[in-house]
Design a protein around this motif. Structure first.
Motif, mmCIF file in Angstrom:
data_model
loop_
_atom_site.group_PDB
_atom_site.id
_atom_site.type_symbol
_atom_site.label_atom_id
_atom_site.label_comp_id
_atom_site.label_asym_id
_atom_site.label_seq_id
_atom_site.Cartn_x
_atom_site.Cartn_y
_atom_site.Cartn_z
ATOM 1 N N LEU A 198 4.874 14.514 -6.310
ATOM 2 C CA LEU A 198 4.695 13.811 -5.046
ATOM 3 C C LEU A 198 5.883 12.917 -4.736
ATOM 4 O O LEU A 198 6.579 12.467 -5.650
ATOM 5 N N LEU A 199 6.010 12.636 -3.454
ATOM 6 C CA LEU A 199 6.898 11.551 -3.040
ATOM 7 C C LEU A 199 5.979 10.390 -2.704
ATOM 8 O O LEU A 199 5.080 10.526 -1.872
ATOM 9 N N VAL A 213 2.796 5.616 7.799
ATOM 10 C CA VAL A 213 1.978 6.829 7.734
ATOM 11 C C VAL A 213 2.050 7.556 9.075
ATOM 12 O O VAL A 213 2.253 8.769 9.135
ATOM 13 N N ARG A 214 1.892 6.785 10.152
ATOM 14 C CA ARG A 214 1.927 7.396 11.493
ATOM 15 C C ARG A 214 3.240 8.140 11.718
ATOM 16 O O ARG A 214 3.256 9.277 12.165
ATOM 17 N N GLU A 215 4.319 7.486 11.374
ATOM 18 C CA GLU A 215 5.628 8.074 11.604
ATOM 19 C C GLU A 215 5.825 9.329 10.741
ATOM 20 O O GLU A 215 6.330 10.345 11.220
ATOM 21 N N ALA A 216 5.418 9.232 9.483
ATOM 22 C CA ALA A 216 5.603 10.375 8.570
ATOM 23 C C ALA A 216 4.746 11.564 9.003
ATOM 24 O O ALA A 216 5.173 12.709 8.950
ATOM 25 N N LEU A 217 3.523 11.269 9.452
ATOM 26 C CA LEU A 217 2.629 12.353 9.894
ATOM 27 C C LEU A 217 3.204 13.051 11.121
ATOM 28 O O LEU A 217 3.113 14.274 11.255
ATOM 29 N N ALA A 218 3.806 12.252 12.020
ATOM 30 C CA ALA A 218 4.369 12.840 13.225
ATOM 31 C C ALA A 218 5.602 13.680 12.863
ATOM 32 O O ALA A 218 5.853 14.722 13.454
ATOM 33 N N ARG A 219 6.339 13.223 11.853
ATOM 34 C CA ARG A 219 7.582 13.911 11.478
ATOM 35 C C ARG A 219 7.276 15.185 10.695
ATOM 36 O O ARG A 219 7.935 16.202 10.858
ATOM 37 N N TRP A 220 6.292 15.123 9.763
ATOM 38 C CA TRP A 220 5.983 16.300 8.930
ATOM 39 C C TRP A 220 4.508 16.673 9.045
ATOM 40 O O TRP A 220 3.727 16.521 8.086
ATOM 41 N N PRO A 221 4.096 17.159 10.207
ATOM 42 C CA PRO A 221 2.659 17.406 10.399
ATOM 43 C C PRO A 221 2.100 18.501 9.487
ATOM 44 O O PRO A 221 0.894 18.546 9.264
ATOM 45 N N ASP A 222 2.989 19.339 8.935
ATOM 46 C CA ASP A 222 2.471 20.453 8.136
ATOM 47 C C ASP A 222 2.387 20.159 6.642
ATOM 48 O O ASP A 222 1.892 20.975 5.882
ATOM 49 N N LEU A 223 2.887 19.022 6.222
ATOM 50 C CA LEU A 223 2.857 18.728 4.782
ATOM 51 C C LEU A 223 1.513 18.116 4.385
ATOM 52 O O LEU A 223 0.785 17.591 5.221
ATOM 53 N N ALA A 224 1.229 18.197 3.075
ATOM 54 C CA ALA A 224 -0.033 17.622 2.580
ATOM 55 C C ALA A 224 0.176 16.136 2.305
ATOM 56 O O ALA A 224 1.090 15.768 1.572
ATOM 57 N N PHE A 225 -0.651 15.302 2.915
ATOM 58 C CA PHE A 225 -0.581 13.850 2.721
ATOM 59 C C PHE A 225 -1.770 13.391 1.897
ATOM 60 O O PHE A 225 -2.861 13.934 2.011
ATOM 61 N N TYR A 226 -1.537 12.386 1.096
ATOM 62 C CA TYR A 226 -2.624 11.784 0.311
ATOM 63 C C TYR A 226 -2.596 10.275 0.491
ATOM 64 O O TYR A 226 -1.545 9.697 0.771
ATOM 65 N N ASN A 227 -3.751 9.647 0.329
ATOM 66 C CA ASN A 227 -3.909 8.182 0.436
ATOM 67 C C ASN A 227 -3.342 7.679 1.766
ATOM 68 O O ASN A 227 -2.788 6.592 1.835
ATOM 69 N N ALA A 228 -3.474 8.503 2.815
ATOM 70 C CA ALA A 228 -2.801 8.175 4.064
ATOM 71 C C ALA A 228 -3.696 7.465 5.069
ATOM 72 O O ALA A 228 -3.221 7.034 6.110
ATOM 73 N N ASP A 229 -4.977 7.364 4.799
ATOM 74 C CA ASP A 229 -5.827 6.646 5.754
ATOM 75 C C ASP A 229 -6.792 5.721 5.005
ATOM 76 O O ASP A 229 -7.981 5.682 5.278
ATOM 77 N N LEU A 230 -6.250 4.983 4.072
ATOM 78 C CA LEU A 230 -7.103 4.105 3.263
ATOM 79 C C LEU A 230 -7.419 2.823 4.034
ATOM 80 O O LEU A 230 -6.604 2.323 4.799
ATOM 81 N N MET A 279 0.844 -1.201 0.000
ATOM 82 C CA MET A 279 0.000 0.000 0.000
ATOM 83 C C MET A 279 0.880 1.251 0.000
ATOM 84 O O MET A 279 1.898 1.285 0.678
ATOM 85 N N SER A 280 0.431 2.263 -0.739
ATOM 86 C CA SER A 280 1.224 3.490 -0.868
ATOM 87 C C SER A 280 0.511 4.697 -0.289
ATOM 88 O O SER A 280 -0.716 4.757 -0.307
ATOM 89 N N PHE A 281 1.321 5.641 0.195
ATOM 90 C CA PHE A 281 0.785 6.965 0.489
ATOM 91 C C PHE A 281 1.688 7.996 -0.148
ATOM 92 O O PHE A 281 2.788 7.653 -0.613
ATOM 93 N N PHE A 282 1.224 9.233 -0.200
ATOM 94 C CA PHE A 282 1.963 10.264 -0.935
ATOM 95 C C PHE A 282 2.129 11.521 -0.093
ATOM 96 O O PHE A 282 1.252 11.852 0.703
ATOM 97 N N ILE A 283 3.253 12.192 -0.319
ATOM 98 C CA ILE A 283 3.491 13.474 0.357
ATOM 99 C C ILE A 283 3.722 14.528 -0.727
ATOM 100 O O ILE A 283 4.453 14.274 -1.689
ATOM 101 N N ALA A 284 3.075 15.680 -0.565
ATOM 102 C CA ALA A 284 3.263 16.771 -1.524
ATOM 103 C C ALA A 284 3.948 17.938 -0.828
ATOM 104 O O ALA A 284 3.587 18.279 0.298
ATOM 105 N N ALA A 285 4.948 18.501 -1.462
ATOM 106 C CA ALA A 285 5.649 19.668 -0.915
ATOM 107 C C ALA A 285 6.579 20.224 -1.983
ATOM 108 O O ALA A 285 6.637 19.707 -3.102
#
Lengths: 835, 94
Positions: free
Chosen positions: A83-84, A98-115, A40-46
């Motif tokens: 995207l990354l 996802v949990r770790e990335a959200l905690a590390r970069w709370p201000d970035l836009a995440f996609y497909n992160a809670d599927l 499963m993948s998620f994406f970060i935009a910045a």
């Protein structure tokens, strides 16, 4: 190891450390546990520099994550973005990453992160929950899974479920409020057993042996979530007995806690829940609306919304719509926002006044009418969303392609030119086919990179848009932008939006189910189709609210406003057409209207609906022609109309009622049944004059019922008032009956949360006694019940010309004197403590 | 539900409430007429909502005027019928 291929139904699916666990129900009735992998993948935009830094850091996590740079279509921005992409080898590592990335970069836009892994699995493998599949297994590993079915199939047999039922004997009552009766264990082909609660060991043993002997797929309970299963688990633990509620021995039963929350201005209580693995637990008391559509409806919802059955039985229709939109976006490779970051567009005060409105609500003149025709638009809002292409990414946006075609206006041109916030934003349309990401689907598809060639083996069907046998949904619509009536937003028509794409097949399926049901004679088969279409109806009802809900992933308030604006325009157009054809307009409500024309015939009515349908582009049906129809006056403002209270008898004698006591869920049973009995008498009246004549029979029924009440012959359970708690019992300050009852229940050791309902009986001296702890010495306060009864009687008698005094005069000596203070008694369960 | 602005139904109720002291100083007979006028406006709420006017009171007054004119038209038709000894037209609700 040899592979074997077998036909099987997907009973349940959930993530586990080894991937996705599938419970397969085979033709010979066995249930198999199988495992499949699901990267499963998620994406970060910045900004590129931030993405580069994130890439470097995530590479150092050493968690087997695969990183890549991608471009995908962002719905709210209307363009592809950089995207990354982070791909984890399975659903559990995905969640951890996802949990770790959200905690590390709370201000970035995440996609497909809670599927939901079950939904992703269904879309990736092109299957759906409870589908009949052909599965190739190598040991317990799934090597291939395919289905010849789609979730849009009309002919869809439910899986051959084995159902074991657990409930307390006697009437259905909430055991958490102290009610106890022997436990009843039933299953088809097994002798029914009842077990008392005084010997816990014996009780648990009985449940255990029934489960072992019958091996059910579904455990169907009444209050299994809040009471039965937690209690059985606790008793089993205390007695040292292993209770095999789960089929999956590697998992323990999952308990989720209760919660209270606000929804649409009222507090709602969701009880705790008990989830099983490999077996499905359905609590008929918590299954959302399951009473209305039953297991057939739940199966339909699980299949259509791609959610496992246990989940569908515990979530709202809104969640179902959201899941369908997510699946649609995922299937197309569009980004699924994690937390929506699109604020409401700027509007001037005037624009807000124009747009911030709901459906059109007229006020009918109170009275009794004859020969009234009711017309209803079929699924008006969803049909308009499809027709106008109303979606978060299409409303208020146009693209260069649209502009070159020039706008087409509605009949009612906007009074103002679209101003700054809604002026066309360039390049706001999804990319055209030539550069859509799907052109590169084979390289960017989740999972393909994990095992080369696997994507092909699993049945790539080229363009994923065609997977479910639907065509044309990605084709260009090729029309110029539409302008929304009243509010003037332009709507891009170059490509279908996510909301219409989700709704179109749903509307089509519901219509086809209704049609198929009509073609069948009354019977169980027709009932199954009815239940399936009713379940879908609730999805369609909710989809409109979800368009404006601030937390909905694909919602946007401007799309919501556009839907109501189109709805108002469509309803007014219907009114105009009816008036042009000589009908007198009586009433209209959002998507229905009531009209009258002396001597009109079926042919006139048919011609009318055909013209309205043609003109508005939305299908409108004849709900019926009323022999008589009553609009009762308001109680709050005497003589004034009320928009949503009416009742009448159609030509075939069938009664339709809205807003009156017999229809309201908070009306006590004694009054509901009395009014239903009276309406049965009135249904025989062929016109208004006969209605008035039959009031004599209604008063006779009333006298009988009131005499029963006066001599104490109405059992307390018929008088129990159901009331929802708006706060914890101890926080009520006034001595309202509901507060008295809640406090008494709490004092007897019952835990009550806001949003839960309590049932109580009004007692002498201004008291209220919870029905669950009713004592033989308690005395019913007949005077207060009599007032509620008279109010119900007024609903029927006032349209026939009776006022309170005239009604009392017809009750022949039964409490003719009005009691002091009674005028303060309100309806709908809001009773003061004492008169 | 989830709306930003006060609906026209609520605006009408608020306008009526704001005029409570005005109503109090009217004679009982005039109070009845005051209530009837608001009832006329209330029956035209759907149209008032479509008007989307930033000054709701003028739309409320328009509703009262249309209701009153409708009642007058109904009476005029009846008077005319009586004068010419024709059967009375059905009563129109204001």
């Amino acid at each position: 190891m040899n592979a074997r291929s077998l036909p099987a139904w997907i009973l349940d699916l959930y993530p586990a450390p080894e991937g996705m666990v599938l419970w397969l129900k085979t033709d010979d009735g066995r249930a198999l546990r199988a495992v499949d992998e699901l990267p499963m993948s998620f994406f970060i935009a910045a900004e590129p520099s931030i993405l580069r830094a994130a890439w470097k850091e995530i590479s150092g996590w050493k968690k087997g994550l695969l990183l890549a740079r991608e471009r995908r279509f962002e719905i709210h921005r209307g363009e592809e973005i950089d995207l990354l992409s982070v791909t984890a080898p399975g659903p559990l590592p995905y969640r951890a990453a996802v949990r770790e990335a959200l905690a590390r970069w709370p201000d970035l836009a995440f996609y497909n992160a809670d599927l939901d892994p079950a939904l992703v699995y269904a879309v990736e493998r092109n299957v759906f929950p409870l589908a009949e599949c052909q599965v190739t297994l190598e040991g317990a590993r799934v090597r291939a899974i395919t289905t010849g079915r789609t979730r849009w199939d009309l002919a869809a047999e439910p899986p051959p479920f084995r159902i074991l039922t657990l409930r307390l004997t006697g009437e259905l009552r909430d055991p958490s409020h102290g009610y106890r009766a022997p436990l009843e264990i039933t299953a088809p082909g097994m002798p029914a057993q009842t077990c008392a609660w005084d010997d816990p060991r014996e009780l648990v043993e009985a449940v255990r042996s029934a489960i072992l002997a019958y091996d059910p797929d579904i455990l169907l309970t009444a209050w299994g979530d809040s009471f039965l299963l937690p209690e059985l688990i606790a008793l089993a633990r205390r007695s040292g007995i292993d209770l095999p509620l789960n089929r999956d021995a590697r998992r323990s039963v999952l308990r989720k806690g209760e919660r209270s929350y606000f929804s649409y201005g009222r507090i709602v209580h969701r009880p705790s829940s008990v989830w099983l693995f490999g077996r499905l637990h359905i609590d008929r008391q918590t299954a959302f609306l399951a009473d209305e559509y039953g297991l057939d409806g739940l199966v339909e919802l699980a299949r259509t919304t791609l959610q496992p059955l246990q989940q569908v039985a515990r979530t709202s229709s809104g969640t179902g719509i959201s899941a369908m939109q997510t699946a649609e976006a995922y299937r197309r490779g569009w980004l699924i926002p994690y937390r929506k970051r699109t604020p409401e567009d700027f509007k001037t005060a005037l624009e807000l006044v124009r747009g911030d409105k709901g459906g059109l609500t007229f006020q009918p003149e109170p009275g009794l009418y004859e020969h009234v025709l009711e017309l209803d638009f079929a699924s008006m809002y969803p049909s308009l969303m499809v027709k106008f292409n109303l979606s978060a990414e299409t409303v208020g946006r146009t693209c260069p392609k649209c502009e070159s075609r020039g706008p087409i206006g509605p009949r009612d041109r906007p009074q103002v030119a679209p101003s700054s916030p809604h002026s066309p934003s360039p390049s706001a349309c999804p990319p055209s086919d030539e550069h859509r990401w799907t052109a590169d689907a084979k390289t960017s598809r989740v999972g393909v990179c994990w095992e080369k060639g696997k994507g092909d083996e699993r049945g790539e069907k080229g363009e994923r848009g065609d997977e479910e046998g639907r065509t044309n949904d990605a084709a260009e619509l090729g029309a110029p932008p539409r302008i929304i009536p009243e509010i003037g937003y332009p709507v891009c028509q170059c490509r279908k939006g996510i909301v219409p794409l989700t709704l179109a097949p749903l509307l089509e399926k519901r219509l086809a189910l209704k049609k198929a049901a009509r073609a069948l004679p009354e019977g169980p088969e027709r009932e199954v189709l009815r239940r399936r279409q009713v379940a879908l109806k609730w999805l369609l009802v909710t989809c409109f609210g979800y368009l404006g809900y601030k937390n909905a992933r694909f919602g946007r308030i401007e799309a919501h406003e556009s839907t109501t604006a189109c709805g108002r325009d469509t309803l007014l157009r219907a009114k105009e057409i009816a008036e042009e054809r000589g009908y007198l307009f009586l009433h209209a409500l959002t998507d229905a209207l009531w009209i009258y024309k002396e001597g009109s015939t079926d042919a006139d009515h048919q011609a009318l609906v055909e013209e309205i349908g043609r003109d508005t582009g939305v299908r409108i049906d004849i709900e019926g022609l009323y022999r008589w129809l009553a609009f009762p006056p308001s109680r709050q403002y005497a003589g004034n109309p009320v928009a949503n209270r009416y009742f009448g008898a159609f030509e075939d004698g069938k009664i339709k009622m809205r807003g009156i006591e017999a229809r309201r869920h908070d009306t006590i049973r004694w009054i509901r049944e009395a009014q239903a009995e009276m309406l049965e008498v009135l249904a025989r009246a062929r016109n208004a004059a006969e209605y008035r004549a039959r009031m004599a029979e209604v008063f006779a029924i009333a006298r009988g019922k009131l005499a029963d009440l006066q001599r104490g012959a109405v059992p307390p359970r018929m008088l129990a008032i159901l009331h929802r708690l708006s706060q914890p019992p101890e926080e009520y300050r006034a001595n309202l009956p509901v507060a008295l009852a809640a406090r008494a229940l709490a004092a007897s050791g019952v835990h009550l949360a806001p949003g839960e309902s309590v049932e109580f009986v009004l007692t002498l001296g201004g008291g209220a006694r919870p029905y669950d702890i009713w004592r033989a010495t308690d005395r019913v306060d007949a005077a207060r019940y009599r007032e509620l009864f008279l109010r119900m009687l007024e609903s029927l008698a006032v349209p026939a010309g009776y006022d309170r005094a005239a009604i009392l005069a017809r009750l022949d000596g039964i409490w003719q004197d009005p009691l002091p203070g009674m005028e303060r008694v309100a309806t709908g369960g809001l009773l003061p403590a004492a008169a | 539900m989830g709306r930003t602005l006060v609906s026209i139904t609520q605006q009408l109720a608020q306008a009526e409430e704001r005029l409570g002291r005005y109503r109090r100083a009217l004679t009982r007979a005039d109070q009845k007429i005051f209530d009837d006028l608001f009832a006329l406006a209330r029956r035209r709420l759907a149209a008032s909502s479509m008007a989307a006017d930033p000054l709701p009171m003028q739309i409320i007054l328009l509703g009262m005027l249309i209701g009153t004119a409708s009642a007058v038209a109904g009476l005029a038709a009846r008077v005319e019928a009586l004068e010419h000894e024709r059967p009375l037209p059905p009563r129109l609700d204001p």
